[in-house]
Design an enzyme around this catalytic site. Structure first.
Site, PDB file in Angstrom:
ATOM      1  N   LYS A 202       0.832  -1.225   0.000  1.00  0.00           N
ATOM      2  CA  LYS A 202       0.000   0.000   0.000  1.00  0.00           C
ATOM      3  C   LYS A 202       0.857   1.262   0.000  1.00  0.00           C
ATOM      4  O   LYS A 202       0.418   2.315  -0.471  1.00  0.00           O
ATOM      5  CB  LYS A 202      -1.014  -0.030   1.143  1.00  0.00           C
ATOM      6  CG  LYS A 202      -0.434   0.032   2.558  1.00  0.00           C
ATOM      7  CD  LYS A 202      -0.172   1.426   3.059  1.00  0.00           C
ATOM      8  CE  LYS A 202       0.707   1.411   4.299  1.00  0.00           C
ATOM      9  NZ  LYS A 202       1.027   2.744   4.811  1.00  0.00           N
ATOM     10  N   THR A 259      -3.981   5.582   3.762  1.00  0.00           N
ATOM     11  CA  THR A 259      -2.673   6.089   3.330  1.00  0.00           C
ATOM     12  C   THR A 259      -2.780   6.870   2.024  1.00  0.00           C
ATOM     13  O   THR A 259      -2.113   7.895   1.853  1.00  0.00           O
ATOM     14  CB  THR A 259      -1.667   4.926   3.183  1.00  0.00           C
ATOM     15  OG1 THR A 259      -1.756   4.094   4.336  1.00  0.00           O
ATOM     16  CG2 THR A 259      -0.249   5.424   3.058  1.00  0.00           C
TER      17      THR A 259
HETATM   18  O1  LIG Z   1       3.024   7.773   6.654  1.00  0.00           O
HETATM   19  P1  LIG Z   1       3.115   6.513   5.843  1.00  0.00           P
HETATM   20  O2  LIG Z   1       2.851   6.731   4.396  1.00  0.00           O
HETATM   21  O3  LIG Z   1       4.369   5.745   6.135  1.00  0.00           O
HETATM   22  O4  LIG Z   1       1.893   5.569   6.330  1.00  0.00           O
HETATM   23  C1  LIG Z   1       1.714   5.350   7.687  1.00  0.00           C
HETATM   24  C2  LIG Z   1       0.890   4.113   7.976  1.00  0.00           C
HETATM   25  O5  LIG Z   1       1.461   2.970   7.401  1.00  0.00           O
HETATM   26  C3  LIG Z   1      -0.562   4.247   7.642  1.00  0.00           C
HETATM   27  O6  LIG Z   1      -1.261   3.105   8.057  1.00  0.00           O
END
Ligand SMILES: O=P(O)(O)OC[C@H](O)CO
Ligand SMILES: NC(=O)c1ccc[n+]([C@@H]2O[C@H](COP(=O)([O-])OP(=O)(O)OC[C@H]3O[C@@H](n4cnc5c(N)ncnc54)[C@H](O)[C@@H]3O)[C@@H](O)[C@H]2O)c1
Length: 345
Positions: A202, A259
């Site tokens: 993701k 995200t």
């Molecule tokens: O800030 P990111 O893009 O690393 O995403 C944070 C978390 O994985 C969201 O669930």
């Protein structure tokens, strides 16, 4: 069921969190708010002192007051003393090197918990596999945390849920009991492959959504990238033995939606900067030391997909932009112009 026949869950009273970044600090707060005795390890002594003395970690969670019962140290041996569970909260590409330094200090029998969302470069291992290899525990005993968990929102006490993935249900339940509080609701899941792959993939899809936003595109483009992103990560998961249902759950669609749509996401923000015309180096420099995991993970996930013969066009496009100098607009045009096909082929 008689009391004798009930499964006995290991009691988790004392937890050590190794890593004092955004999610490590937030997860420490979740555990402390759930009544656990929490000690954190911070790489920099001044961060450990700030957490212990001033109950804050301004560099990662500005304006958040941490529970007074969270202690912190920059000495890993002190941090790990007497822990029933150890939470590994460093970025995925640094987990191996950090764990090599910590492995002889891990208390025997402590439950190991992974917060990192990534696939290791070169080895193409998931994080529970890296932990198993270095710490010498069966990978089925490692608990992997995943789901829509933007750290700042949870640190503010906003309601959220997560998945605790572990082949050993008792260990997952022990961490579930240790982390459950009034704003954080963890579910258990035995599909570790699916939860870990979804969490890593993701981040790559969030890069693409950020780039689309940076190029000025709207909701239809985001929804298309999220949905087709879900399709390609589920294809990879199915090939590697994951349960397809996992991708419809918190670790799959849940984390993708959070995200890909939140300005709090480092991956989405990174993508948006690149979409607006910044170079990869400029976007990296703007992150203030925090990691957008998707930039490395698009390399390892692309290699994993090639190894098992799975088509992942959005991941391929992100690889071309982040590592081959392709312009985001061109990568987008190439994605749209591919051979037409059936939705589920
Ligand atoms: O800030 P990111 O893009 O690393 O995403 C944070 C978390 O994985 C969201 O669930
Ligand atoms: N921040 C979130 O909202 C969030 C939510 C869920 C999962 N995650 C995942 O949790 C993991 C940790 O994320 P985070 O947000 O706490 O990261 P972060 O960048 O905010 O903090 C990383 C921490 O690890 C330490 N560290 C030790 N060795 C390091 C190294 N070699 N390179 C960089 N940092 C090193 C840093 O000092 C810092 O304390 C990542 O895999 C991330 O994808 C993050």
């Amino acid at each position: 069921m008689s009391p004798e026949s009930q499964p006995v869950q290991p009691q988790v009273r004392r937890v050590t969190v190794l890593g004092a970044g955004s999610w490590g600090t937030t997860f420490a707060k979740v555990l402390a708010d759930a009544g656990r005795d929490v000690t954190m390890w911070a790489r920099r002594p001044e961060v450990a002192e700030e957490i212990s003395q001033r109950h804050s970690n301004e560099a990662y969670l500005p304006g958040i007051t941490l529970p007074e019962q969270i202690g912190a140290t920059s000495d890993p041996a002190k941090a790990l003393e007497g822990a029933d569970a150890v939470v590994l909260a460093v970025p995925s590409q640094s987990l191996r090197a950090n764990l090599v330094r910590w492995r002889d200090l891990l208390p025997k029998g402590a439950i190991l918990v992974s917060l990192a969302k990534g696939v290791e470069l070169d080895t193409l291992l998931r994080m529970s596999e890296v932990i198993s290899e270095i710490a010498g525990v069966p990978s089925g005993e490692v608990v992997a945390v995943s789901g829509p968990n933007l750290a700042r929102e949870i640190a503010q006490g906003q309601p959220a849920a997560a998945v605790l993935a572990c082949a050993d249900h008792d260990r997952a339940v022990a961490i579930q009991q240790a982390a459950f509080n009034s704003y954080f609701r963890p579910y258990t899941n035995t599909d570790v492959v699916g939860c870990e792959l979804a969490g890593a993939c993701k981040n790559v899809i969030a890069l693409s959504c950020g780039m689309a936003a940076g190029l000025g595109f709207g909701a239809n483009t985001m929804a298309t990238l999220i949905t087709r992103g879900l399709a390609e990560m589920a294809r990879l998961g199915a090939k590697l033995g994951a349960d397809p249902l996992t991708f419809a759950g918190l670790a799959g669609v849940g984390d993708l939606v959070a995200t890909c749509s939140s300005p709090l996401s480092r991956n989405r923000t990174f993508g948006e900067r690149v979409g607006r015309g910044e170079t990869i180096e400029e976007a990296k420099a703007a992150q203030g030391g925090q990691v957008a995991e998707g930039v490395a993970s698009c390399v390892s996930i692309r290699a994993l997909a090639a190894q098992v013969g799975v088509d992942m066009p959005i991941t391929e496009a992100m690889y071309r932009v982040c590592h081959e100098g392709c312009a985001p607009a061109r990568a987008g045009a190439e994605l749209l112009g591919r051979q037409q096909k059936h939705e589920w082929s």
